[in-house]
Design an enzyme around this catalytic site. Structure first.
Site, PDB file in Angstrom:
ATOM      1  N   ARG A 156       0.849  -1.205   0.000  1.00 12.81           N
ATOM      2  CA  ARG A 156       0.000   0.000   0.000  1.00 12.81           C
ATOM      3  C   ARG A 156       0.882   1.251   0.000  1.00 12.81           C
ATOM      4  O   ARG A 156       0.619   2.218  -0.690  1.00 12.81           O
ATOM      5  CB  ARG A 156      -0.950   0.005   1.210  1.00 12.81           C
ATOM      6  CG  ARG A 156      -1.679   1.336   1.376  1.00 12.81           C
ATOM      7  CD  ARG A 156      -2.909   1.276   2.263  1.00 12.81           C
ATOM      8  NE  ARG A 156      -2.766   0.451   3.432  1.00 12.81           N
ATOM      9  CZ  ARG A 156      -2.064   0.779   4.522  1.00 12.81           C
ATOM     10  NH1 ARG A 156      -1.440   1.930   4.604  1.00 12.81           N
ATOM     11  NH2 ARG A 156      -1.981  -0.058   5.539  1.00 12.81           N
ATOM     12  N   TYR A 164     -17.317  15.862 -14.928  1.00 12.58           N
ATOM     13  CA  TYR A 164     -17.742  14.464 -14.955  1.00 12.58           C
ATOM     14  C   TYR A 164     -18.771  14.206 -13.836  1.00 12.58           C
ATOM     15  O   TYR A 164     -18.591  14.662 -12.705  1.00 12.58           O
ATOM     16  CB  TYR A 164     -16.514  13.551 -14.805  1.00 12.58           C
ATOM     17  CG  TYR A 164     -16.874  12.113 -14.579  1.00 12.58           C
ATOM     18  CD1 TYR A 164     -17.562  11.397 -15.548  1.00 12.58           C
ATOM     19  CD2 TYR A 164     -16.566  11.464 -13.387  1.00 12.58           C
ATOM     20  CE1 TYR A 164     -17.927  10.078 -15.343  1.00 12.58           C
ATOM     21  CE2 TYR A 164     -16.919  10.144 -13.172  1.00 12.58           C
ATOM     22  CZ  TYR A 164     -17.610   9.462 -14.152  1.00 12.58           C
ATOM     23  OH  TYR A 164     -17.975   8.162 -13.936  1.00 12.58           O
ATOM     24  N   ASP A 213      -8.611  17.792 -14.424  1.00 13.63           N
ATOM     25  CA  ASP A 213      -8.884  16.449 -14.931  1.00 13.63           C
ATOM     26  C   ASP A 213      -8.510  16.433 -16.418  1.00 13.63           C
ATOM     27  O   ASP A 213      -9.179  17.040 -17.249  1.00 13.63           O
ATOM     28  CB  ASP A 213     -10.378  16.129 -14.718  1.00 13.63           C
ATOM     29  CG  ASP A 213     -10.741  14.702 -15.107  1.00 13.63           C
ATOM     30  OD1 ASP A 213     -10.067  14.143 -15.996  1.00 13.63           O
ATOM     31  OD2 ASP A 213     -11.712  14.174 -14.550  1.00 13.63           O
ATOM     32  N   LYS A 266      -9.441   5.360 -19.363  1.00 12.44           N
ATOM     33  CA  LYS A 266      -9.830   5.824 -20.691  1.00 12.44           C
ATOM     34  C   LYS A 266      -8.641   5.729 -21.666  1.00 12.44           C
ATOM     35  O   LYS A 266      -8.131   4.661 -21.879  1.00 12.44           O
ATOM     36  CB  LYS A 266     -10.388   7.239 -20.574  1.00 12.44           C
ATOM     37  CG  LYS A 266     -11.414   7.395 -19.430  1.00 12.44           C
ATOM     38  CD  LYS A 266     -12.693   6.654 -19.746  1.00 12.44           C
ATOM     39  CE  LYS A 266     -13.575   6.321 -18.546  1.00 12.44           C
ATOM     40  NZ  LYS A 266     -13.627   7.150 -17.394  1.00 12.44           N
TER      41      LYS A 266
HETATM   42  C1  LIG Z   1     -13.425  12.963 -17.280  1.00 10.42           C
HETATM   43  C2  LIG Z   1     -13.549  11.828 -16.293  1.00 10.42           C
HETATM   44  N1  LIG Z   1     -12.993  11.964 -15.080  1.00 10.42           N
HETATM   45  C3  LIG Z   1     -13.077  10.979 -14.167  1.00 10.42           C
HETATM   46  C4  LIG Z   1     -13.757   9.811 -14.422  1.00 10.42           C
HETATM   47  C5  LIG Z   1     -13.842   8.739 -13.368  1.00 10.42           C
HETATM   48  O1  LIG Z   1     -12.913   7.729 -13.624  1.00 10.42           O
HETATM   49  P1  LIG Z   1     -13.118   6.183 -13.246  1.00 10.42           P
HETATM   50  O2  LIG Z   1     -14.330   5.713 -13.955  1.00 10.42           O
HETATM   51  O3  LIG Z   1     -11.842   5.554 -13.703  1.00 10.42           O
HETATM   52  O4  LIG Z   1     -13.282   6.128 -11.757  1.00 10.42           O
HETATM   53  C6  LIG Z   1     -14.339   9.625 -15.669  1.00 10.42           C
HETATM   54  C7  LIG Z   1     -15.072   8.376 -15.975  1.00 10.42           C
HETATM   55  O5  LIG Z   1     -15.809   8.287 -16.939  1.00 10.42           O
HETATM   56  C8  LIG Z   1     -14.230  10.673 -16.639  1.00 10.42           C
HETATM   57  O6  LIG Z   1     -14.794  10.565 -17.857  1.00 10.42           O
END
Ligand SMILES: Cc1ncc(COP(=O)(O)O)c(C=O)c1O
Length: 388
Positions: free
Chosen positions: A56, A108, A180, A205
């Protein structure tokens, strides 16, 4: 839109993707990072604790990935988490009770849910603003504002925030900036170069790229922030497993070619959709009529592989989703296969309908993440699905 690094001594991005420092195992010469499938590490000498003592706190496979993403983003320290949301949640816990954060309004859906149903209970307050309007950002400032959280292009309407403008404003006020970068990846956009403190990814992604691994990454611009994130990563414990760390590195090596291929097709798709009578609106930063295309070009090398479009009604969107034969109809994006998703019922289902509509996420809006199939096949497939 130049890819040239000002430091001529440094390797170009494409080379860094392949030669990131740990691509050859020093102990054996193996051609990939070994998977250290161990939860704990033997103390050979109690007076000299081993470099790693518990997975961890640190695992060599995960560490290779963490250094890899820090290198790609041009940051000081990298951290790998069990998902994008684990990364985002951990980063937000740099804040304390009583703090306030300014957030991109069409962020998101999971980030919105975290802020409005979890962090609000911890007395961390948020204001959502349209970050394309700098006046709204400035107006949201409160005496207890401690951070700004950006997503650009935003999800799913691909609005563009001027990263350097917000970062400079935030820095003057001592605010932490987090961005992000999931949609652009460091191949296209490196926010730390524009003054951002913390870059976050849903590596599930484009970085992973194959719809087979769930992961999140964080990169800090400097070491002192890195130490704080490290403490949270270890304390909260939402770390990425070793197998996933390895899989992610495997996917990341082909990031450039995947992004290039998908983006070429996305540009064609966006143009084609723009001329289709059944499509009310197309969102893609590469289109000539995108209102903030110039801002995007200032901070990104390309336009990405996500095209959103509005087919006019929920009924038409459902018909389309039921008729397409090639893309996966699913949540997620950024994979070798195309993925068609329906934000109103998928990624943004957590958002109340009125809030969602106010953010332009209508019932007719769908989001197309273009994969590596032949673009003519993808267009033919959409043509039959959009036919009345
Ligand atoms: C722009 C964006 N940020 C964060 C996330 C969250 O990521 P995760 O699904 O890997 O937890 C997503 C998921 O679709 C996303 O599209």
């Amino acid at each position: 839109m130049s890819q040239t690094n000002p430091n001529h001594e440094e390797k170009q991005f494409a080379t860094k993707l392949i030669h990131f420092g740990q691509e050859i195992d020093e102990a054996t010469g193996a051609s990939s990072v070994p998977v250290y499938q161990a939860s704990t590490f033997h103390h050979f000498d109690l007076d000299q604790p081993p470099k790693h003592d518990y997975s961890r706190s640190g695992n060599p496979t995960r560490e290779a990935l963490e250094q890899y993403i820090a290198l790609l983003e041009g940051g000081a320290r990298g951290f790998a988490f069990a998902s994008g949301m684990a990364a985002i949640s951990t980063a937000f816990l740099l804040l304390s009770a009583g703090d306030h954060v300014i957030v991109t309004e069409d962020v998101y859906g999971g980030t919105y849910r975290l802020l409005t149903t979890v962090l609000n209970r911890l007395n961390i307050d948020s204001t959502f603003v349209d970050m394309t309007d700098f006046e709204q950002v400035k107006a949201a400032l409160r005496p207890n504002t401690k951070a700004v959280f950006l997503e650009t292009p935003s999800n799913p309407t691909l609005k563009i925030t001027d990263i350097a403008e917000i970062a400079a404003w935030a820095k003057e006020r001592g605010l932490l900036t987090m961005l992000d970068n999931t949609f652009m990846t460091p191949y296209h956009q490196r926010p730390i170069e524009h003054g951002i403190d913390i870059v976050i990814h849903s590596a599930t992604k484009f970085l992973g790229g194959h719809s087979d691994v769930l992961a999140g990454l964080v990169v800090t611009a400097d070491d002192s922030l890195g130490r704080r994130v490290k403490q949270l990563q270890n304390g909260l414990g939402a770390v990425l497993g070793t197998q996933e760390s390895w899989l992610l590195m495997r996917g990341m090596k082909t990031l450039k070619v995947r992004m290039e291929g998908s983006e070429r097709s996305a540009a064609k798709l966006a143009e084609w959709l723009s001329g289709h009578p059944g499509v009310v609106k197309v969102y893609y930063p590469g289109l000539a009529d995108h209102p903030r295309r110039e801002v995007h070009e200032k901070q990104s090398k390309g336009y990405g592989a996500v095209v959103s479009f509005d087919v006019g009604s929920g009924e038409r969107a459902r018909k389309l989703l039921g008729r397409v034969k090639l893309p996966l109809v699913a949540v997620s994006l950024g994979a070798v296969e195309s993925i068609l998703s329906y934000p109103a019922m998928m990624s943004h289902a957590a958002m109340p309908r009125d809030v969602r509509l106010a953010r332009g996420i209508t019932d007719g809006l769908v989001r197309y993440s273009v994969g590596l199939e032949d673009i003519d096949d993808l267009i033919r497939d959409l043509e039959q699905a959009l036919d009345d």
